[in-house]
Design a protein around this motif. Sequence first.
Motif, short mmCIF file in Angstrom:
data_model
loop_
_atom_site.label_atom_id
_atom_site.label_comp_id
_atom_site.label_asym_id
_atom_site.label_seq_id
_atom_site.Cartn_x
_atom_site.Cartn_y
_atom_site.Cartn_z
N LEU A 165 46.50 48.97 36.55
CA LEU A 165 45.67 47.86 36.09
C LEU A 165 44.53 48.34 35.20
CD1 LEU A 165 45.47 45.70 39.34
CD2 LEU A 165 46.96 45.38 37.35
N THR A 166 44.02 49.54 35.48
CA THR A 166 42.92 50.08 34.68
C THR A 166 43.39 50.38 33.26
OG1 THR A 166 41.94 51.03 36.65
CG2 THR A 166 41.17 51.92 34.56
N GLY A 167 44.64 50.74 33.12
CA GLY A 167 45.17 51.09 31.81
C GLY A 167 45.77 49.92 31.04
N THR A 168 45.46 48.68 31.40
CA THR A 168 46.05 47.53 30.73
C THR A 168 45.33 47.22 29.42
OG1 THR A 168 44.67 45.99 31.98
CG2 THR A 168 46.86 46.45 32.86
N SER A 169 45.97 46.40 28.62
CA SER A 169 45.39 46.00 27.32
C SER A 169 44.14 45.17 27.52
CB SER A 169 46.43 45.19 26.53
OG SER A 169 46.63 43.94 27.17
N GLU A 170 43.39 44.98 26.43
CA GLU A 170 42.15 44.20 26.50
C GLU A 170 42.41 42.77 26.97
OE1 GLU A 170 38.28 43.85 26.66
OE2 GLU A 170 39.20 45.70 25.99
N ALA A 171 43.51 42.18 26.53
CA ALA A 171 43.84 40.80 26.92
C ALA A 171 44.09 40.68 28.42
CB ALA A 171 45.06 40.31 26.15
N ALA A 172 44.75 41.65 29.00
CA ALA A 172 45.05 41.61 30.43
C ALA A 172 43.86 42.05 31.28
CB ALA A 172 46.26 42.49 30.73
N ARG A 173 42.92 42.78 30.69
CA ARG A 173 41.81 43.33 31.46
C ARG A 173 41.00 42.24 32.16
NH1 ARG A 173 39.87 47.32 28.24
NH2 ARG A 173 41.42 48.59 29.24
N VAL A 174 40.83 41.10 31.51
CA VAL A 174 40.08 40.00 32.13
C VAL A 174 40.75 39.58 33.43
CG1 VAL A 174 39.37 37.59 31.83
CG2 VAL A 174 39.25 39.18 29.90
N LEU A 175 42.07 39.56 33.44
CA LEU A 175 42.81 39.16 34.63
C LEU A 175 42.82 40.24 35.71
CD1 LEU A 175 45.93 37.60 32.85
CD2 LEU A 175 44.02 36.38 33.88
N THR A 176 42.73 41.48 35.29
CA THR A 176 42.91 42.57 36.26
C THR A 176 41.60 43.15 36.82
OG1 THR A 176 43.03 44.21 34.48
CG2 THR A 176 45.11 43.24 35.24
N GLU A 177 40.47 42.88 36.17
CA GLU A 177 39.20 43.46 36.63
C GLU A 177 38.85 43.05 38.06
OE1 GLU A 177 36.31 42.44 33.65
OE2 GLU A 177 36.67 44.28 32.54
N ASP A 178 39.02 41.78 38.38
CA ASP A 178 38.69 41.29 39.72
C ASP A 178 39.57 41.98 40.77
OD1 ASP A 178 37.32 39.56 41.61
OD2 ASP A 178 39.24 38.52 41.78
N LEU A 179 40.85 42.07 40.49
CA LEU A 179 41.76 42.72 41.43
C LEU A 179 41.40 44.20 41.58
CD1 LEU A 179 44.17 42.50 43.31
CD2 LEU A 179 45.68 42.82 41.33
N THR A 180 41.11 44.86 40.49
CA THR A 180 40.74 46.28 40.54
C THR A 180 39.49 46.48 41.38
OG1 THR A 180 41.71 46.58 38.35
CG2 THR A 180 40.27 48.32 39.14
N SER A 181 38.49 45.59 41.23
CA SER A 181 37.26 45.74 42.01
C SER A 181 37.51 45.49 43.50
CB SER A 181 36.18 44.79 41.50
OG SER A 181 36.53 43.44 41.78
N ARG A 182 38.50 44.69 43.84
CA ARG A 182 38.83 44.45 45.25
C ARG A 182 39.63 45.59 45.86
NH1 ARG A 182 38.52 38.62 46.68
NH2 ARG A 182 37.60 37.59 44.89
N ILE A 183 40.37 46.29 45.02
CA ILE A 183 41.16 47.44 45.50
C ILE A 183 40.28 48.65 45.77
CG2 ILE A 183 42.95 49.11 44.83
CD1 ILE A 183 44.35 46.85 43.32
N ALA A 184 39.21 48.81 45.00
CA ALA A 184 38.35 50.01 45.09
C ALA A 184 37.88 50.30 46.52
CB ALA A 184 37.18 49.89 44.13
N PRO A 185 37.32 49.33 47.26
CA PRO A 185 36.86 49.67 48.63
C PRO A 185 38.02 50.10 49.55
CG PRO A 185 36.02 47.51 47.94
CD PRO A 185 36.97 47.97 46.90
N ILE A 186 39.18 49.56 49.33
CA ILE A 186 40.34 49.95 50.15
C ILE A 186 40.72 51.39 49.85
CG2 ILE A 186 42.78 49.44 50.64
CD1 ILE A 186 42.10 46.49 49.90
N LEU A 187 40.65 51.78 48.59
CA LEU A 187 40.93 53.16 48.22
C LEU A 187 39.89 54.11 48.82
CD1 LEU A 187 41.93 52.72 44.45
CD2 LEU A 187 43.44 52.94 46.45
N GLU A 188 38.63 53.68 48.83
CA GLU A 188 37.56 54.50 49.41
C GLU A 188 37.79 54.75 50.90
OE1 GLU A 188 33.70 52.85 48.50
OE2 GLU A 188 34.18 52.76 46.36
N LEU A 189 38.46 53.81 51.56
CA LEU A 189 38.77 53.97 52.99
C LEU A 189 39.98 54.88 53.21
CD1 LEU A 189 38.26 50.31 54.21
CD2 LEU A 189 36.82 52.28 54.73
N GLY A 190 40.60 55.33 52.12
CA GLY A 190 41.76 56.20 52.24
C GLY A 190 43.07 55.46 52.48
#
Length: 184
Positions: free
Chosen positions: A133-158
Amino acid sequence: MAGAWQGKNLRDILDTLGHDVDVPWRELPADERKWILFTDEQPVVTVHPVRDADRIQRPYQGTYMSAHRYVMKTFADTKSPTLRAKAERFLTSTPCPLCGGRRLRAESLAVTIAGRTIADLAALPLAELAGTLTGTSEAARVLTEDLTSRIAPILELGLGYLSLDRATPPSRQANSNACAWQPS
Protein backbone atom coordinates in the motif's frame (compact mmCIF):
# COMPACT_ATOMS: atom_id res chain seq x y z
CA MET A 1 -32.11 -33.67 14.50
CA ALA A 2 -35.42 -32.17 15.60
CA GLY A 3 -36.70 -33.21 19.00
CA ALA A 4 -39.75 -35.43 19.43
CA TRP A 5 -42.18 -32.51 19.83
CA GLN A 6 -40.70 -30.63 16.88
CA GLY A 7 -40.86 -33.77 14.74
CA LYS A 8 -44.55 -34.29 15.56
CA ASN A 9 -45.20 -30.59 14.97
CA LEU A 10 -43.62 -30.68 11.49
CA ARG A 11 -45.47 -33.90 10.67
CA ASP A 12 -48.81 -32.30 11.69
CA ILE A 13 -48.06 -29.18 9.64
CA LEU A 14 -47.12 -31.22 6.56
CA ASP A 15 -50.29 -33.28 6.98
CA THR A 16 -52.36 -30.08 7.23
CA LEU A 17 -50.64 -28.76 4.10
CA GLY A 18 -51.90 -31.84 2.24
CA HIS A 19 -48.81 -34.04 2.21
CA ASP A 20 -49.43 -37.73 2.83
CA VAL A 21 -47.17 -38.28 5.84
CA ASP A 22 -47.83 -42.04 5.82
CA VAL A 23 -46.25 -42.60 2.39
CA PRO A 24 -42.64 -43.87 2.62
CA TRP A 25 -40.12 -41.15 1.78
CA ARG A 26 -38.71 -42.98 -1.26
CA GLU A 27 -42.21 -43.20 -2.75
CA LEU A 28 -42.88 -39.46 -2.58
CA PRO A 29 -42.48 -37.61 -5.89
CA ALA A 30 -39.07 -35.94 -6.26
CA ASP A 31 -40.56 -32.43 -6.43
CA GLU A 32 -42.45 -33.01 -3.15
CA ARG A 33 -39.31 -34.30 -1.42
CA LYS A 34 -37.36 -31.29 -2.71
CA TRP A 35 -40.03 -28.89 -1.39
CA ILE A 36 -40.07 -30.55 2.06
CA LEU A 37 -36.28 -30.40 2.31
CA PHE A 38 -35.42 -27.07 0.67
CA THR A 39 -38.36 -24.69 0.29
CA ASP A 40 -37.88 -21.10 1.38
CA GLU A 41 -41.64 -20.80 1.87
CA GLN A 42 -42.85 -20.72 5.46
CA PRO A 43 -46.59 -21.37 5.27
CA VAL A 44 -48.63 -20.84 8.43
CA VAL A 45 -51.59 -23.21 8.90
CA THR A 46 -54.09 -24.05 11.62
CA VAL A 47 -53.17 -27.50 12.87
CA HIS A 48 -55.71 -29.81 14.52
CA PRO A 49 -53.40 -32.40 16.08
CA VAL A 50 -54.62 -35.94 16.64
CA ARG A 51 -52.49 -37.70 19.22
CA ASP A 52 -54.34 -39.71 21.87
CA ALA A 53 -58.08 -40.36 22.11
CA ASP A 54 -58.03 -39.65 25.86
CA ARG A 55 -56.11 -36.37 25.50
CA ILE A 56 -57.71 -33.32 23.92
CA GLN A 57 -55.36 -31.10 21.97
CA ARG A 58 -56.32 -27.61 20.91
CA PRO A 59 -55.73 -26.34 17.39
CA TYR A 60 -52.72 -24.08 16.97
CA GLN A 61 -51.01 -21.97 14.31
CA GLY A 62 -48.05 -23.89 12.93
CA THR A 63 -45.34 -22.53 10.66
CA TYR A 64 -43.56 -24.95 8.36
CA MET A 65 -39.79 -24.70 8.13
CA SER A 66 -37.90 -26.82 5.59
CA ALA A 67 -35.18 -29.16 6.77
CA HIS A 68 -32.56 -26.94 5.12
CA ARG A 69 -33.87 -23.78 6.80
CA TYR A 70 -34.12 -25.57 10.17
CA VAL A 71 -30.52 -26.81 10.03
CA MET A 72 -29.17 -23.41 8.93
CA LYS A 73 -31.18 -21.53 11.58
CA THR A 74 -30.14 -23.95 14.31
CA PHE A 75 -26.49 -23.76 13.30
CA ALA A 76 -26.54 -19.94 13.21
CA ASP A 77 -28.67 -19.20 16.27
CA THR A 78 -28.29 -21.94 18.89
CA LYS A 79 -26.22 -21.39 22.00
CA SER A 80 -26.15 -25.15 22.63
CA PRO A 81 -22.87 -26.80 21.56
CA THR A 82 -24.73 -30.12 21.26
CA LEU A 83 -27.39 -28.74 18.89
CA ARG A 84 -24.74 -26.87 16.92
CA ALA A 85 -22.72 -30.07 16.50
CA LYS A 86 -25.83 -31.96 15.37
CA ALA A 87 -26.63 -29.27 12.79
CA GLU A 88 -23.03 -29.19 11.62
CA ARG A 89 -23.21 -32.87 10.67
CA PHE A 90 -25.55 -31.85 7.83
CA LEU A 91 -23.30 -29.06 6.51
CA THR A 92 -20.39 -29.15 4.11
CA SER A 93 -18.01 -26.36 3.24
CA THR A 94 -17.09 -25.87 -0.41
CA PRO A 95 -15.76 -22.85 -2.29
CA CYS A 96 -18.39 -20.78 -4.09
CA PRO A 97 -18.45 -21.59 -7.83
CA LEU A 98 -18.77 -17.89 -8.74
CA CYS A 99 -16.12 -16.24 -6.56
CA GLY A 100 -13.85 -19.25 -5.98
CA GLY A 101 -14.15 -18.92 -2.22
CA ARG A 102 -12.97 -15.30 -2.13
CA ARG A 103 -16.35 -14.25 -0.58
CA LEU A 104 -16.73 -11.16 -2.78
CA ARG A 105 -18.87 -10.23 -5.76
CA ALA A 106 -17.33 -9.94 -9.22
CA GLU A 107 -17.73 -6.13 -9.08
CA SER A 108 -15.57 -5.95 -5.96
CA LEU A 109 -12.97 -8.33 -7.37
CA ALA A 110 -12.70 -6.22 -10.54
CA VAL A 111 -11.09 -3.34 -8.61
CA THR A 112 -7.32 -3.60 -8.26
CA ILE A 113 -4.63 -1.72 -6.35
CA ALA A 114 -1.03 -2.29 -7.37
CA GLY A 115 -2.30 -4.96 -9.77
CA ARG A 116 -3.97 -7.01 -7.01
CA THR A 117 -7.63 -7.58 -6.18
CA ILE A 118 -9.00 -6.87 -2.73
CA ALA A 119 -9.02 -10.64 -2.10
CA ASP A 120 -5.34 -10.86 -3.07
CA LEU A 121 -4.50 -7.93 -0.78
CA ALA A 122 -6.51 -9.37 2.12
CA ALA A 123 -4.59 -12.64 1.86
CA LEU A 124 -1.23 -10.90 2.31
CA PRO A 125 0.41 -10.82 5.73
CA LEU A 126 -0.14 -7.32 7.17
CA ALA A 127 3.57 -6.48 6.94
CA GLU A 128 3.58 -7.21 3.20
CA LEU A 129 0.23 -5.45 2.74
CA ALA A 130 1.58 -2.30 4.38
CA GLY A 131 4.56 -2.33 2.02
CA THR A 132 2.33 -2.85 -1.00
CA LEU A 133 0.00 0.00 0.00
CA THR A 134 2.90 2.36 0.72
CA GLY A 135 4.21 1.85 -2.80
CA THR A 136 0.93 2.70 -4.57
CA SER A 137 0.40 5.48 -7.08
CA GLU A 138 -0.62 9.00 -6.05
CA ALA A 139 -4.24 8.34 -7.07
CA ALA A 140 -4.50 5.25 -4.87
CA ARG A 141 -2.61 6.81 -1.96
CA VAL A 142 -5.69 8.71 -0.77
CA LEU A 143 -7.53 5.40 -0.45
CA THR A 144 -4.68 3.53 1.17
CA GLU A 145 -3.33 6.03 3.74
CA ASP A 146 -6.08 5.34 6.29
CA LEU A 147 -5.61 1.58 6.02
CA THR A 148 -1.83 1.92 6.29
CA SER A 149 -2.17 4.04 9.45
CA ARG A 150 -4.44 1.38 10.99
CA ILE A 151 -2.00 -1.42 10.15
CA ALA A 152 1.00 0.35 11.75
CA PRO A 153 0.04 -0.30 15.42
CA ILE A 154 -0.61 -3.97 14.64
CA LEU A 155 2.85 -4.25 13.09
CA GLU A 156 4.37 -2.58 16.17
CA LEU A 157 2.80 -5.34 18.28
CA GLY A 158 4.65 -7.91 16.17
CA LEU A 159 1.50 -9.22 14.47
CA GLY A 160 2.59 -8.54 10.90
CA TYR A 161 2.20 -12.20 10.00
CA LEU A 162 -1.61 -11.94 10.32
CA SER A 163 -3.78 -11.38 7.25
CA LEU A 164 -7.14 -9.67 6.84
CA ASP A 165 -8.81 -12.75 5.36
CA ARG A 166 -8.61 -14.80 8.57
CA ALA A 167 -11.76 -16.75 9.36
CA THR A 168 -14.08 -15.32 11.99
CA PRO A 169 -17.19 -16.69 13.69
CA PRO A 170 -20.28 -16.51 11.42
CA SER A 171 -21.97 -13.13 11.43
CA ARG A 172 -25.69 -12.81 12.13
CA GLN A 173 -25.94 -10.12 9.46
CA ALA A 174 -25.16 -10.73 5.82
CA ASN A 175 -22.32 -8.75 4.28
CA SER A 176 -23.79 -6.67 1.45
CA ASN A 177 -20.53 -7.11 -0.46
CA ALA A 178 -20.53 -10.89 -0.08
CA CYS A 179 -20.91 -13.24 -3.00
CA ALA A 180 -24.62 -13.76 -3.70
CA TRP A 181 -24.55 -17.31 -5.12
CA GLN A 182 -27.17 -19.70 -3.74
CA PRO A 183 -27.64 -23.34 -4.73
CA SER A 184 -30.71 -24.04 -6.84
